[in-house]
Design a protein around this motif. Structure first.
Motif, PDB file in Angstrom:
ATOM      1  N   LEU A   1      -4.248  -0.409  -0.096  1.00 24.98           N
ATOM      2  CA  LEU A   1      -4.954   0.687   0.552  1.00 24.98           C
ATOM      3  C   LEU A   1      -3.930   1.522   1.304  1.00 24.98           C
ATOM      4  O   LEU A   1      -3.043   0.983   1.983  1.00 24.98           O
ATOM      5  CB  LEU A   1      -6.014   0.166   1.522  1.00 24.98           C
ATOM      6  CG  LEU A   1      -7.239  -0.519   0.916  1.00 24.98           C
ATOM      7  CD1 LEU A   1      -8.137  -1.070   2.015  1.00 24.98           C
ATOM      8  CD2 LEU A   1      -8.020   0.443   0.016  1.00 24.98           C
ATOM      9  N   TYR A   2      -4.049   2.841   1.174  1.00 27.45           N
ATOM     10  CA  TYR A   2      -3.161   3.745   1.885  1.00 27.45           C
ATOM     11  C   TYR A   2      -3.656   3.963   3.309  1.00 27.45           C
ATOM     12  O   TYR A   2      -4.863   3.940   3.576  1.00 27.45           O
ATOM     13  CB  TYR A   2      -3.080   5.100   1.171  1.00 27.45           C
ATOM     14  CG  TYR A   2      -2.414   5.041  -0.182  1.00 27.45           C
ATOM     15  CD1 TYR A   2      -1.061   4.748  -0.286  1.00 27.45           C
ATOM     16  CD2 TYR A   2      -3.127   5.281  -1.346  1.00 27.45           C
ATOM     17  CE1 TYR A   2      -0.434   4.693  -1.521  1.00 27.45           C
ATOM     18  CE2 TYR A   2      -2.512   5.234  -2.587  1.00 27.45           C
ATOM     19  CZ  TYR A   2      -1.164   4.932  -2.667  1.00 27.45           C
ATOM     20  OH  TYR A   2      -0.557   4.877  -3.889  1.00 27.45           O
ATOM     21  N   GLU A   3      -2.714   4.182   4.211  1.00 24.72           N
ATOM     22  CA  GLU A   3      -3.052   4.556   5.579  1.00 24.72           C
ATOM     23  C   GLU A   3      -3.129   6.081   5.667  1.00 24.72           C
ATOM     24  O   GLU A   3      -2.383   6.798   5.001  1.00 24.72           O
ATOM     25  CB  GLU A   3      -2.005   4.013   6.556  1.00 24.72           C
ATOM     26  CG  GLU A   3      -1.951   2.494   6.576  1.00 24.72           C
ATOM     27  CD  GLU A   3      -0.940   1.958   7.572  1.00 24.72           C
ATOM     28  OE1 GLU A   3      -0.115   2.749   8.070  1.00 24.72           O
ATOM     29  OE2 GLU A   3      -0.981   0.753   7.843  1.00 24.72           O
ATOM     30  N   ARG A   4      -4.021   6.549   6.471  1.00 22.26           N
ATOM     31  CA  ARG A   4      -4.298   7.984   6.556  1.00 22.26           C
ATOM     32  C   ARG A   4      -3.227   8.700   7.372  1.00 22.26           C
ATOM     33  O   ARG A   4      -3.073   8.467   8.571  1.00 22.26           O
ATOM     34  CB  ARG A   4      -5.673   8.191   7.188  1.00 22.26           C
ATOM     35  CG  ARG A   4      -6.134   9.620   7.282  1.00 22.26           C
ATOM     36  CD  ARG A   4      -7.579   9.646   7.737  1.00 22.26           C
ATOM     37  NE  ARG A   4      -8.100  10.998   7.885  1.00 22.26           N
ATOM     38  CZ  ARG A   4      -9.401  11.263   7.968  1.00 22.26           C
ATOM     39  NH1 ARG A   4     -10.285  10.270   7.921  1.00 22.26           N
ATOM     40  NH2 ARG A   4      -9.812  12.504   8.108  1.00 22.26           N
TER      41      ARG A   4
ATOM     42  N   SER B   1      -1.278  18.050  -4.899  1.00 25.06           N
ATOM     43  CA  SER B   1      -2.735  17.894  -4.888  1.00 25.06           C
ATOM     44  C   SER B   1      -3.090  16.954  -3.750  1.00 25.06           C
ATOM     45  O   SER B   1      -2.207  16.356  -3.117  1.00 25.06           O
ATOM     46  CB  SER B   1      -3.249  17.335  -6.214  1.00 25.06           C
ATOM     47  OG  SER B   1      -2.990  15.940  -6.300  1.00 25.06           O
ATOM     48  N   THR B   2      -4.371  16.798  -3.496  1.00 25.49           N
ATOM     49  CA  THR B   2      -4.824  15.907  -2.414  1.00 25.49           C
ATOM     50  C   THR B   2      -5.164  14.515  -2.925  1.00 25.49           C
ATOM     51  O   THR B   2      -5.820  13.753  -2.220  1.00 25.49           O
ATOM     52  CB  THR B   2      -6.058  16.517  -1.711  1.00 25.49           C
ATOM     53  OG1 THR B   2      -7.127  16.626  -2.664  1.00 25.49           O
ATOM     54  CG2 THR B   2      -5.740  17.869  -1.099  1.00 25.49           C
ATOM     55  N   THR B   3      -4.710  14.174  -4.121  1.00 23.21           N
ATOM     56  CA  THR B   3      -5.095  12.890  -4.728  1.00 23.21           C
ATOM     57  C   THR B   3      -4.747  11.705  -3.828  1.00 23.21           C
ATOM     58  O   THR B   3      -5.599  10.867  -3.519  1.00 23.21           O
ATOM     59  CB  THR B   3      -4.427  12.722  -6.099  1.00 23.21           C
ATOM     60  OG1 THR B   3      -4.827  13.782  -6.953  1.00 23.21           O
ATOM     61  CG2 THR B   3      -4.821  11.389  -6.726  1.00 23.21           C
ATOM     62  N   LEU B   4      -3.483  11.610  -3.384  1.00 22.07           N
ATOM     63  CA  LEU B   4      -3.074  10.496  -2.526  1.00 22.07           C
ATOM     64  C   LEU B   4      -3.748  10.577  -1.165  1.00 22.07           C
ATOM     65  O   LEU B   4      -4.186   9.565  -0.607  1.00 22.07           O
ATOM     66  CB  LEU B   4      -1.554  10.474  -2.373  1.00 22.07           C
ATOM     67  CG  LEU B   4      -0.742  10.127  -3.624  1.00 22.07           C
ATOM     68  CD1 LEU B   4       0.751  10.292  -3.341  1.00 22.07           C
ATOM     69  CD2 LEU B   4      -1.034   8.713  -4.089  1.00 22.07           C
TER      70      LEU B   4
ATOM     71  N   SER C   1      -0.857  -4.022   1.135  1.00 18.71           N
ATOM     72  CA  SER C   1      -1.428  -4.752   0.016  1.00 18.71           C
ATOM     73  C   SER C   1      -2.172  -5.976   0.538  1.00 18.71           C
ATOM     74  O   SER C   1      -2.022  -6.383   1.699  1.00 18.71           O
ATOM     75  CB  SER C   1      -0.326  -5.173  -0.950  1.00 18.71           C
ATOM     76  OG  SER C   1      -0.873  -5.835  -2.060  1.00 18.71           O
ATOM     77  N   TYR C   2      -2.970  -6.586  -0.332  1.00 15.06           N
ATOM     78  CA  TYR C   2      -3.811  -7.708   0.102  1.00 15.06           C
ATOM     79  C   TYR C   2      -4.278  -8.480  -1.115  1.00 15.06           C
ATOM     80  O   TYR C   2      -4.271  -7.987  -2.252  1.00 15.06           O
ATOM     81  CB  TYR C   2      -5.019  -7.196   0.892  1.00 15.06           C
ATOM     82  CG  TYR C   2      -5.820  -6.139   0.162  1.00 15.06           C
ATOM     83  CD1 TYR C   2      -6.905  -6.477  -0.623  1.00 15.06           C
ATOM     84  CD2 TYR C   2      -5.437  -4.797   0.227  1.00 15.06           C
ATOM     85  CE1 TYR C   2      -7.611  -5.509  -1.314  1.00 15.06           C
ATOM     86  CE2 TYR C   2      -6.128  -3.823  -0.454  1.00 15.06           C
ATOM     87  CZ  TYR C   2      -7.231  -4.182  -1.230  1.00 15.06           C
ATOM     88  OH  TYR C   2      -7.911  -3.212  -1.925  1.00 15.06           O
ATOM     89  N   LEU C   3      -4.720  -9.719  -0.871  1.00 17.74           N
ATOM     90  CA  LEU C   3      -5.310 -10.552  -1.910  1.00 17.74           C
ATOM     91  C   LEU C   3      -6.781 -10.213  -2.016  1.00 17.74           C
ATOM     92  O   LEU C   3      -7.540 -10.366  -1.055  1.00 17.74           O
ATOM     93  CB  LEU C   3      -5.141 -12.034  -1.563  1.00 17.74           C
ATOM     94  CG  LEU C   3      -5.751 -13.030  -2.552  1.00 17.74           C
ATOM     95  CD1 LEU C   3      -5.064 -12.935  -3.914  1.00 17.74           C
ATOM     96  CD2 LEU C   3      -5.632 -14.453  -2.016  1.00 17.74           C
TER      97      LEU C   3
ATOM     98  N   GLU D   1      -9.187   1.831  -3.198  1.00 22.13           N
ATOM     99  CA  GLU D   1      -8.185   0.863  -3.641  1.00 22.13           C
ATOM    100  C   GLU D   1      -7.333   1.458  -4.756  1.00 22.13           C
ATOM    101  O   GLU D   1      -7.841   2.148  -5.647  1.00 22.13           O
ATOM    102  CB  GLU D   1      -8.856  -0.410  -4.140  1.00 22.13           C
ATOM    103  CG  GLU D   1      -7.864  -1.480  -4.599  1.00 22.13           C
ATOM    104  CD  GLU D   1      -8.538  -2.763  -5.029  1.00 22.13           C
ATOM    105  OE1 GLU D   1      -8.968  -3.515  -4.136  1.00 22.13           O
ATOM    106  OE2 GLU D   1      -8.661  -3.002  -6.251  1.00 22.13           O
ATOM    107  N   SER D   2      -6.033   1.182  -4.709  1.00 24.21           N
ATOM    108  CA  SER D   2      -5.128   1.654  -5.741  1.00 24.21           C
ATOM    109  C   SER D   2      -4.103   0.563  -6.035  1.00 24.21           C
ATOM    110  O   SER D   2      -4.229  -0.576  -5.561  1.00 24.21           O
ATOM    111  CB  SER D   2      -4.446   2.955  -5.316  1.00 24.21           C
ATOM    112  OG  SER D   2      -3.817   3.575  -6.417  1.00 24.21           O
TER     113      SER D   2
END
Length: 319
Positions: free
Chosen positions: A279-282, A238-241, A301-303, A250-251
């Motif tokens: 956050l994922y990179e495209r 699927s295109t979810t990711l 990832s991040y604070l 955000e995930s």
């Protein structure tokens, strides 16, 4: 004489209370590794003095670079102290079983990594490196075999000796996890289509701090930003990711290694990596042939501003 062999070696870890200084009563812990490439390198610097010859004068010693990696199969019994030096802080609760929760924070002062080359070596069979700190760590989770870790080390100095720092190391044992012991949650829900996962922690060490009169040893290894990144590779069902990557949604990612109940008593250990916000990179999935298509999404990832204290706590439960 017989040659030294990797099967004969032992690696130990000692914690420092003063940077690059051996404690008065060293207390070491045995590490269970697949490879130890920590070493000291010191080059020779050529002289450019004109001496009525095409040959150079005697070269002098340069700075000492202590660096390398500690590689291992992930197991919960022994890895806690090393993981504290990867992450920065540790809070332990309970008593047999214990829960060790490690967060990103200021790194411990330093540690000593000691190699014992084994009884086949005569003379200085022990080699130890003071002032070691963790530059980065990489954790890989495959579909079969052992989940693994590789911790990149930078240090200050090297000493060779005929005797160990501690002749009676603490030995907590080692039962590495299998990939079959792993479970993954993405965005708070179980995900069963991941073929490979990877997490990287980079502590941003400043490795340039050599000072005049310092005998070529590093004076300090201060940490900078702690950066957590990695990637997921999954079946493209699927295109979810991909949608999350495109839309900047955000995930989160939680990878748990667990045997038995996972509550920490002997035979029931667990280890959890929880990337709490990412956050994922495209990256669009490529078509590489007639077979199944995979999608690989790098992440950072991040604070966040929601009061979460760490971008990625690591929890170890053991006896």
């Amino acid at each position: 004489m017989p040659q030294a062999r990797g099967t004969e070696t032992v690696t130990a870890l000692f914690e420092e209370s003063t940077y690059k200084t051996t404690p008065g009563t060293p207390a070491g812990k045995k590490l269970y590794l697949t490879a130890n490439t920590v070493q000291a390198q010191q080059n020779r610097l050529d002289s450019n003095t004109l001496n009525n010859s095409r040959e150079r004068d005697q070269p002098i010693a340069g700075n000492i670079n202590v660096s390398g990696a500690l590689d291992f199969e992930l197991g919960a019994e022994w890895v806690g102290t090393l993981m504290k030096h990867v992450m920065g802080s540790n809070v332990t609760t309970g008593s047999d079983p214990y829960t060790h929760t490690m967060d990103l924070g200021d790194l411990p002062v330093g540690m000593i990594v000691e190699k014992d080359f084994g009884s086949n070596i005569s003379g200085n069979r022990y080699q130890y490196f003071n002032g070691c700190r963790v530059a980065s760590a990489t954790f890989d989770f495959p579909t079969e075999g052992y989940p693994t870790g590789s911790v990149a080390i930078l240090g200050a100095k090297e000493t060779n000796d005929t005797s160990p720092l501690d002749a009676a190391l603490d030995d907590n044992g080692n039962t590495p996890f299998s990939s079959f012991d792993a479970s993954i949650e993405e965005g708070g829900s179980g995900i069963a289509i991941v073929t490979q996962a990877n997490i990287v922690v980079n502590n941003g060490l400043d490795e340039s701090l050599f000072v005049i009169g310092g005998a070529g040893e590093r004076s300090a290894l201060p940490e900078g930003f702690a950066t957590v990144s990695g990637s997921l590779t999954a079946l493209f069902e699927s295109t979810t990711l991909l949608d999350k990557a495109i839309n900047g949604t955000e995930s989160s990612l939680k990878i748990t290694l667990s045997r038995g109940t996972g509550l920490g008593s002997a035979g029931n250990e667990s280890m959890e990596f929880f990337v709490q916000q990412l956050l994922y990179e495209r990256v669009s999935p490529p078509i590489t042939g007639p077979g199944g298509i995979l999608i690989t999404v790098p992440f950072k990832s991040y604070l966040n501003s929601d009061g979460v204290t760490s971008a990625m706590p690591v929890t170890v439960k053991n006896a």
